[in-house]
Design a protein around this motif. Structure first.
Motif, PDB file in Angstrom:
ATOM      1  N   THR A 105     119.810 -10.592  15.734  1.00 57.34           N
ATOM      2  CA  THR A 105     119.911  -9.141  15.848  1.00 57.34           C
ATOM      3  C   THR A 105     119.634  -8.766  17.287  1.00 57.34           C
ATOM      4  O   THR A 105     118.937  -9.489  18.011  1.00 57.34           O
ATOM      5  CB  THR A 105     118.953  -8.419  14.883  1.00 57.34           C
ATOM      6  OG1 THR A 105     119.233  -7.021  14.916  1.00 57.34           O
ATOM      7  CG2 THR A 105     117.503  -8.661  15.231  1.00 57.34           C
ATOM      8  N   SER A 106     120.225  -7.647  17.690  1.00 58.12           N
ATOM      9  CA  SER A 106     120.102  -7.209  19.072  1.00 58.12           C
ATOM     10  C   SER A 106     120.252  -5.697  19.116  1.00 58.12           C
ATOM     11  O   SER A 106     120.912  -5.108  18.267  1.00 58.12           O
ATOM     12  CB  SER A 106     121.208  -7.864  19.907  1.00 58.12           C
ATOM     13  OG  SER A 106     121.263  -7.306  21.192  1.00 58.12           O
ATOM     14  N   SER A 107     119.660  -5.095  20.122  1.00 58.57           N
ATOM     15  CA  SER A 107     119.857  -3.659  20.335  1.00 58.57           C
ATOM     16  C   SER A 107     121.045  -3.411  21.265  1.00 58.57           C
ATOM     17  O   SER A 107     121.388  -2.272  21.533  1.00 58.57           O
ATOM     18  CB  SER A 107     118.578  -3.020  20.896  1.00 58.57           C
ATOM     19  OG  SER A 107     118.202  -3.669  22.090  1.00 58.57           O
ATOM     20  N   SER A 108     121.696  -4.479  21.727  1.00 60.37           N
ATOM     21  CA  SER A 108     122.878  -4.365  22.575  1.00 60.37           C
ATOM     22  C   SER A 108     124.109  -4.030  21.741  1.00 60.37           C
ATOM     23  O   SER A 108     124.157  -4.307  20.548  1.00 60.37           O
ATOM     24  CB  SER A 108     123.149  -5.678  23.309  1.00 60.37           C
ATOM     25  OG  SER A 108     122.049  -6.045  24.089  1.00 60.37           O
ATOM     26  N   THR A 114     126.163 -12.223  23.124  1.00 59.75           N
ATOM     27  CA  THR A 114     124.773 -12.144  22.635  1.00 59.75           C
ATOM     28  C   THR A 114     124.445 -13.256  21.651  1.00 59.75           C
ATOM     29  O   THR A 114     123.484 -13.997  21.861  1.00 59.75           O
ATOM     30  CB  THR A 114     124.480 -10.756  22.045  1.00 59.75           C
ATOM     31  OG1 THR A 114     124.590  -9.793  23.090  1.00 59.75           O
ATOM     32  CG2 THR A 114     123.084 -10.693  21.441  1.00 59.75           C
ATOM     33  N   LEU A 118     121.835 -16.394  22.414  1.00 58.59           N
ATOM     34  CA  LEU A 118     120.643 -16.570  21.572  1.00 58.59           C
ATOM     35  C   LEU A 118     120.661 -17.924  20.861  1.00 58.59           C
ATOM     36  O   LEU A 118     119.651 -18.618  20.812  1.00 58.59           O
ATOM     37  CB  LEU A 118     120.551 -15.436  20.550  1.00 58.59           C
ATOM     38  CG  LEU A 118     120.254 -14.046  21.114  1.00 58.59           C
ATOM     39  CD1 LEU A 118     120.412 -12.984  20.027  1.00 58.59           C
ATOM     40  CD2 LEU A 118     118.862 -13.994  21.720  1.00 58.59           C
ATOM     41  N   LYS A 147     121.071  -1.120  15.783  1.00 63.97           N
ATOM     42  CA  LYS A 147     120.947  -2.572  15.923  1.00 63.97           C
ATOM     43  C   LYS A 147     122.262  -3.237  15.541  1.00 63.97           C
ATOM     44  O   LYS A 147     122.985  -2.752  14.675  1.00 63.97           O
ATOM     45  CB  LYS A 147     119.851  -3.126  15.015  1.00 63.97           C
ATOM     46  CG  LYS A 147     118.453  -2.872  15.496  1.00 63.97           C
ATOM     47  CD  LYS A 147     117.493  -3.641  14.630  1.00 63.97           C
ATOM     48  CE  LYS A 147     116.170  -3.773  15.330  1.00 63.97           C
ATOM     49  NZ  LYS A 147     115.290  -4.693  14.628  1.00 63.97           N
TER      50      LYS A 147
END
Length: 160
Positions: A105-108, A114, A118, A147
């Motif tokens: 998960t990412s806030s990008s 991504t 990761l 998210k």
């Protein structure tokens, strides 16, 4: 009854009856899937491994789990109903011999770089991507509450 109000009342009733979806597939999903598949297959080729084919059934299983996590705001290989990867794949109609799963998960904003970054930097996730026993992959990218959720599912189908 004033019939001119009927369309407004119908729309209000439908809006209450069918709430908005809480998770949304990234609009760039197809492009991200293609970019990620190209990246992971390049990584596998560097190590002498065969490429992974994109598989719609694995995509559906990944989509269901990504949406579950997004709607219920959690990150786990177990679903909110206690389901395992194997259970989710069987429900999706995938007869598996072998399966792997990576979550991120990412806030990008959604993109292929991504999850690649990761998972490349995580030994256990990298092992899943480079598993020589998987031949197919699914990837889902879901956005909810600011998210982005990524679910990779690798599999090898059981042959009848």
């Amino acid at each position: 009854m004033n019939l001119s109000l009927l369309p407004s009342l119908t729309a209000a009733f439908l809006a209450l009856s069918f709430p908005a979806l809480a998770c949304t597939a990234a609009s760039e999903r197809q492009q991200i899937r293609q970019e990620f598949a190209h990246w992971v297959n390049g990584l596998r080729a560097e190590r002498g491994l065969g490429p992974l084919r994109l598989n719609g059934t694995l995509d559906r299983a990944a989509r269901g789990h990504a949406c579950d996590m997004a709607v219920n705001a959690f990150m786990s290989h177990s679903g909110s109903n206690g389901s395992s990867l194997k259970t989710r794949l069987k429900r999706a109609g995938y007869g598996l011999k072998t399966a792997t799963e990576n979550l991120a998960t990412s806030s990008s904003a959604p993109n292929s770089a991504t999850p690649a970054r990761l998972w490349l930097n995580s030994p256990s996730h990298l092992v899943n991507l480079l598993n020589p026993n998987i031949t197919e992959m699914g990837l889902e990218i879901t956005v909810a509450r600011g998210k982005t959720y990524y679910v990779f599912v690798g599999g090898h189908p059981r042959r009848s």
